[in-house]
Design an enzyme around this catalytic site. Structure first.
Site, short mmCIF file in Angstrom:
data_model
loop_
_atom_site.label_atom_id
_atom_site.label_comp_id
_atom_site.label_asym_id
_atom_site.label_seq_id
_atom_site.Cartn_x
_atom_site.Cartn_y
_atom_site.Cartn_z
N HIS A 19 0.80 -1.22 0.00
CA HIS A 19 0.00 0.00 0.00
C HIS A 19 0.83 1.28 0.00
CE1 HIS A 19 -4.37 -0.90 0.59
NE2 HIS A 19 -3.83 -2.11 0.54
N ASP A 79 -4.12 6.90 2.54
CA ASP A 79 -4.64 5.67 1.95
C ASP A 79 -6.14 5.63 2.23
OD1 ASP A 79 -3.26 2.68 1.19
OD2 ASP A 79 -5.38 2.71 1.78
#
Ligand code: UDP
Length: 455
Positions: A20, A118
């Site tokens: 990520h 994120d």
């Protein structure tokens, strides 16, 4: 324009697991290069930052790393990755808030004026809301996965929850969700209508799906306009201000990829579009039987190959496999994937369809043979085979020897493989066009700059 009074300071908060943090850092580097007078603080756990540093990240002067707590209480330890994720998430609201305070302190007291995070970290949106600054989530996966999560409640109403609630419906098409009409119920990520609905990740994604439409100033997607027009329309209907500005690895100045096993010089000795590259990403190792079948299939197909396989999984290869294939195969524990796919010798990509891998395959114009495992991978694989027509999914969803031989024959040597390559080349041209000045991704990148500078 408030930026004259308060110099802009953007906090970028990573989800510190798996791959990520990589795309968020690439975005941060592109922003820092484009806005040299703005301060960018990149927040992730010490472990995640160390692995990004290990990946060779060189930071511009206006971009700094700020460590986040990993949420593991003093004196205890978290063994497995799921436990680590659970501990991080249960403390995440406080961790994110403290991280943002630390970022401000380390920047000489400059208050954070925008939070980019994120998308998983919906609590970063809450923190931004309390601070009265914009929140811009980045969705790092395939857009189909985001659409599915955004429509969790609708899917639960329409299909029901649990395997018993929807017997026989697995092959139904999701035509009631704009952008997902090529996909089936069975392609959905687990945690929406089947699989663990109450795991920490499933609950996180459900809360994310509620927070984004309500609170995001814009949503950044590692995607580009036109890749799938129906997904573009679906995102426009479901999101405030979607900004597809990828492929992010083309947007940001590339980092050199190490090639410790000399894969690239090895490829130089092979003809165009002849080599199979096998890689299942950083998280997944296929079940032992499938590793053995894949090895048998590669051997029987006769094609040269590079296989990125974790050291620990080598013992699952059939006895004698490495010796018998050493003239035409390389098995390595890490491969410079982008460089390999971009090499003229790359002919087929056997992949788990993690979104970074799919985008890297598309931007290299290499057809794919898909063995998805979890999350958005099944939706991504379905798009590869049924939306873009640039690859196949293994028959029955699992790797077999015959399936491998057949799929490689189609992709490397068949007429359909040729057409897949042509279509992949068209998508590659679209991706390159999108990130050029004036292209849709670079225009969306400029819109993002405006949002973070509030002008
Ligand atoms: N990767 C690589 N070499 C390897 C294995 C993986 O460079 O040997 C990179 C790959 O290029 C991609 C990322 O790791 O950028 C994997 O991301 P993806 O989203 O495909 O899968 P995940 O690891 O998140 O499952």
């Amino acid at each position: 324009n408030s930026s004259a009074e308060h110099p802009p300071h953007v906090a970028l908060v990573a989800f510190p697991f798996g791959t990520h943090a990589g795309p968020l850092l690439a975005l941060a580097r592109a922003l820092a290069a484009a806005a040299p007078a703005t301060t960018f603080s990149f927040l992730s756990t010490a472990r995640s930052l160390a692995s990004l540093r290990g990946g060779g990240a060189v930071l511009a002067g206006n971009l700094r790393f700020v460590p986040l707590s990993d949420g593991i209480p003093e004196g205890s330890s978290a063994a497995g990755i799921e436990e680590q994720i659970g501990m991080f998430l249960s403390a995440a609201p406080a961790i994110v808030r403290k991280g943002i305070e630390a970022a401000s302190a380390e920047a000489g007291g400059a208050a954070v004026s925008c939070v980019v995070s994120d998308a998983f970290l919906w609590m970063a949106g809450k923190a931004a809301e309390e601070m009265g600054v914009p929140w811009v989530p980045l969705w790092t996966g395939g857009s189909g996965g985001l659409l599915a999560h955004l429509h969790t409640d609708l899917l639960r109403r329409m299909i029901g929850v649990g395997e018993e609630a929807n017997p026989g419906r697995a092959d139904e098409i999701l035509d009631f969700i704009p952008g997902l009409s090529a996909h089936r119920v069975r392609d959905l990520p687990e945690g929406i209508i089947f699989g663990p609905l109450n795991s920490s990740i499933s609950l996180l994604l459900h809360l994310m799906a509620q927070q984004i439409p309500r609170a995001a100033a814009a949503v950044v997607l590692n995607n580009f306009h036109g890749l799938d027009p129906s997904v573009d329309a679906g995102l426009a209907a479901a999101l405030p201000n979607p900004l597809p500005l990828g492929p992010i690895h083309l947007l940001a100045p590339p980092l050199a990829e190490p090639d410790p096993h000399l894969c690239l010089p090895w490829l130089d000795r092979h003809g165009p579009a002849t080599v199979v590259y096998v890689g299942f990403g950083t998280v997944t190792t296929p079940p032992p039987a499938e590793i053995a079948w894949l090895a048998e299939g590669l051997k029987a197909s006769g094609a040269p190959f590079i296989w990125s396989l974790k050291e620990a999984a080598r013992e699952l290869l059939p006895p004698g496999f490495l010796l018998r294939t050493r003239e035409r195969g390389l098995v390595v524990n890490w491969a410079p994937q982008r460089g390999i796919l971009g090499h003229v010798a790359a002919g087929a990509f056997v992949t788990h369809c993690g979104w970074n891998s799919v985008l890297e395959g598309i931007t290299a114009g290499v057809p794919m043979v898909c063995r998805p495992f979890f999350g958005d991978q099944t939706l991504n694989a379905r798009a590869v085979s049924h939306v873009w027509g640039i690859g196949e999914v293994f028959e029955g969803g699992v790797v077999t020897k015959e399936g491998t031989v057949r799929a490689l024959e189609v992709v490397l040597r068949g007429e359909e493989g040729k057409r897949m390559r042509e279509r992949a080349a068209e998508l590659k041209a679209m991706a390159v066009q999108a990130v050029r000045p004036g292209g849709s991704s670079s225009e969306n990148f400029n819109k993002l700059l405006k949002i973070i500078h509030r002008n």
